[in-house]
Design an enzyme around this catalytic site. Structure first.
Site, PDB file in Angstrom:
ATOM      1  N   GLY A  14       9.869  43.215  25.537  1.00 52.51           N
ATOM      2  CA  GLY A  14      10.705  44.227  26.677  1.00 52.51           C
ATOM      3  C   GLY A  14      11.503  44.933  26.099  1.00 52.51           C
ATOM      4  N   ASN A  15      12.207  44.739  24.802  1.00 51.58           N
ATOM      5  CA  ASN A  15      13.266  45.659  24.256  1.00 51.58           C
ATOM      6  C   ASN A  15      12.775  47.198  23.919  1.00 51.58           C
ATOM      7  OD1 ASN A  15      12.043  44.424  22.168  1.00 51.58           O
ATOM      8  ND2 ASN A  15      13.693  44.755  21.144  1.00 51.58           N
ATOM      9  N   LYS A 129       4.201  31.463  36.598  1.00 57.02           N
ATOM     10  CA  LYS A 129       4.898  32.816  36.458  1.00 57.02           C
ATOM     11  C   LYS A 129       5.463  33.177  37.821  1.00 57.02           C
ATOM     12  CE  LYS A 129       5.751  36.573  33.789  1.00 57.02           C
ATOM     13  NZ  LYS A 129       6.572  36.760  32.751  1.00 57.02           N
ATOM     14  N   LYS A 213       1.275  38.789  27.191  1.00 56.90           N
ATOM     15  CA  LYS A 213       0.781  39.885  26.257  1.00 56.90           C
ATOM     16  C   LYS A 213       0.664  39.410  24.806  1.00 56.90           C
ATOM     17  CE  LYS A 213       4.866  41.716  24.234  1.00 56.90           C
ATOM     18  NZ  LYS A 213       5.666  40.271  24.146  1.00 56.90           N
ATOM     19  N   LYS A 275       4.397  33.398  21.346  1.00 56.35           N
ATOM     20  CA  LYS A 275       4.423  34.405  20.156  1.00 56.35           C
ATOM     21  C   LYS A 275       3.912  33.815  18.637  1.00 56.35           C
ATOM     22  CE  LYS A 275       8.388  37.258  21.610  1.00 56.35           C
ATOM     23  NZ  LYS A 275       7.464  38.025  22.464  1.00 56.35           N
TER      24      LYS A 275
HETATM   25  P1  ADP Z   1       9.576  39.712  24.439  1.00 53.48           P
HETATM   26  O1  ADP Z   1      10.051  40.626  25.597  1.00 53.48           O
HETATM   27  O2  ADP Z   1       9.773  40.443  23.041  1.00 53.48           O
HETATM   28  O3  ADP Z   1       8.274  39.305  24.590  1.00 53.48           O
HETATM   29  P2  ADP Z   1      10.808  37.402  24.897  1.00 53.48           P
HETATM   30  O4  ADP Z   1      12.307  37.208  25.484  1.00 53.48           O
HETATM   31  O5  ADP Z   1       9.955  37.039  25.688  1.00 53.48           O
HETATM   32  O6  ADP Z   1      10.718  38.782  24.174  1.00 53.48           O
HETATM   33  O7  ADP Z   1      11.211  36.365  23.329  1.00 53.48           O
HETATM   34  C1  ADP Z   1      11.937  36.614  22.481  1.00 53.48           C
HETATM   35  C2  ADP Z   1      12.868  35.674  22.372  1.00 53.48           C
HETATM   36  O8  ADP Z   1      12.864  34.355  22.024  1.00 53.48           O
HETATM   37  C3  ADP Z   1      14.155  36.242  21.456  1.00 53.48           C
HETATM   38  O9  ADP Z   1      14.877  37.029  21.726  1.00 53.48           O
HETATM   39  C4  ADP Z   1      15.129  34.590  21.181  1.00 53.48           C
HETATM   40  O10 ADP Z   1      15.783  34.695  22.090  1.00 53.48           O
HETATM   41  C5  ADP Z   1      14.064  33.570  21.953  1.00 53.48           C
HETATM   42  N1  ADP Z   1      13.528  32.544  21.114  1.00 53.48           N
HETATM   43  C6  ADP Z   1      13.229  31.406  21.700  1.00 53.48           C
HETATM   44  N2  ADP Z   1      13.100  30.474  20.638  1.00 53.48           N
HETATM   45  C7  ADP Z   1      13.290  31.107  19.488  1.00 53.48           C
HETATM   46  C8  ADP Z   1      13.247  30.691  18.079  1.00 53.48           C
HETATM   47  N3  ADP Z   1      12.704  29.312  17.954  1.00 53.48           N
HETATM   48  N4  ADP Z   1      13.302  31.624  17.178  1.00 53.48           N
HETATM   49  C9  ADP Z   1      13.789  32.922  17.646  1.00 53.48           C
HETATM   50  N5  ADP Z   1      13.854  33.166  18.588  1.00 53.48           N
HETATM   51  C10 ADP Z   1      13.575  32.402  19.791  1.00 53.48           C
HETATM   52 MG    MG Z   2       7.990  37.497  26.131  1.00 50.62          MG
END
Ligand code: ADP
Ligand code: MG
Length: 312
Positions: A14-15, A129, A213, A275
């Site tokens: 998202g960023n 979702k 995604k 992820k």
């Molecule tokens: P994106 O839009 O890139 O998919 P998300 O917000 O869905 O981003 O996922 C990334 C976020 O997951 C990070 O910014 C962090 O706040 C969070 N997060 C949750 N658990 C963890 C973890 N174990 N290690 C690192 N980040 C984590």
């Molecule tokens: Mg995400």
């Protein structure tokens, strides 16, 4: 490709795109810099991206249009297609411009991508979702009756439709992506996890779902036999005991250990868990593969082995 060039499937979080139209215009410029660095290093690039805020915006707009003109609203699958087009348009232009600025002449194209899911995926029995506009209790009940939607009360802010997030099975346009890669192009594909479809004979029918995604990107990376799946997000590394006093950032993460941490619940549902799962799926597919999870701005360093979490 240069001799050390790798085939990289890169999933943008998202960023990389921002949440609004003006934010997206700005964000894609920074994203283009990060991607152009990797092109300059000689890698072959396939990009995918999230679409949460964008598909939400389109869905609400389409719902309001439908209500105003008494038309049937555009299905969610159509909104995903629109979001792929609109995001791809901004991304491909930003990247094109950044490459030309560096004297690199390489075509960038966006492929509207459908991803097949299984109608009998258990996710359809348990939608999770939330998407689209907030509704009153009465409106929500009407949608449940008329359209068979599943609705939930969302944190005191009203009622929302929830949809399933099924497993991706097949990238329908993979041959197109492959042909563009063979022609030396950079390809944006499987945006927003892909347009979810089910196959009815040779007819593909859109279905109200949102595919993760990162999982769709892992499937695309597997099908294209990429060297590395790169998941670019808002954190430089993955942590265990995330947000707790004993939080530990991970640099080198063997796949078996990643699986153990997944079971132990170190990664949050809907953010880090998919992820790490996507990374595991891809790496398990064939010996020699790696997956990298890092911050957008650190992509080049990550690929050079200087930062990020590498699953192997
Ligand atoms: P994106 O839009 O890139 O998919 P998300 O917000 O869905 O981003 O996922 C990334 C976020 O997951 C990070 O910014 C962090 O706040 C969070 N997060 C949750 N658990 C963890 C973890 N174990 N290690 C690192 N980040 C984590
Ligand atoms: Mg995400």
């Amino acid at each position: 490709m240069k001799r050390n060039g790798k085939r990289l499937v890169i999933a943008l979080g998202g960023n990389a795109l921002g949440k609004t139209l003006p934010e997206q215009m700005k964000a894609v410029k920074l994203t283009a810099i990060a991607i152009a660095d990797l092109v300059e290093d000689g890698h072959e690039i396939i990009l995918s991206h999230g679409n949460g805020p964008q598909v939400g915006m389109l869905q609400i707009a389409m719902q309001e249009y439908a209500a105003k003109y008494q038309e049937p609203p555009a299905p969610l699958s159509v909104c995903v297609a629109m979001s792929q087009g609109y995001i791809g348009y901004d991304l491909q232009n930003a990247l094109r411009e950044e490459l030309i600025d560096r004297g690199i002449h390489k075509a960038v194209s966006t492929v509207l991508t459908q991803v097949r899911v299984n109608q009998n995926d258990p996710a359809f029995q348990a939608p999770t979702k939330p998407i689209g506009a907030f509704m009153t209790h009465a409106d929500a009940q009407e949608k449940v009756r008329e359209k068979g939607w599943t609705v939930v009360e969302d944190a005191g802010r009203g009622y929302r439709r929830v949809v399933a997030s099924p497993q991706p099975i097949e990238i329908m346009e993979i041959e197109t992506v492959q042909a563009l890669l063979n022609a030396g192009q950079i390809v944006v594909a499987a945006g927003g996890g892909g347009i979810p479809v089910v196959a009815e004979g040779h007819h593909l029918s859109g279905i109200g779902a949102v595919i993760d995604k990162d999982l769709a990107s892992a499937l695309m990376a597997d099908t294209l036999d990429a060297d590395t799946l790169i998941i670019l997000t808002a954190v430089e590394k993955v942590a265990i005991h995330f947000g707790k006093p004993d939080q530990t950032w991970l640099t080198d993460l063997p796949v078996a250990l990643a699986e153990r941490y997944l079971c132990e619940g170190h990664f949050a549902e809907g953010s880090m868990k998919p992820k790490v799962q996507a990374a595991v799926n891809f790496v398990r597919g064939k010996a020699g593969r790696t997956a990298l999870i890092t911050q957008l701005e650190r992509a080049r360093d990550g690929v050079r082995g200087l930062t990020g979490t590498t699953i192997h």
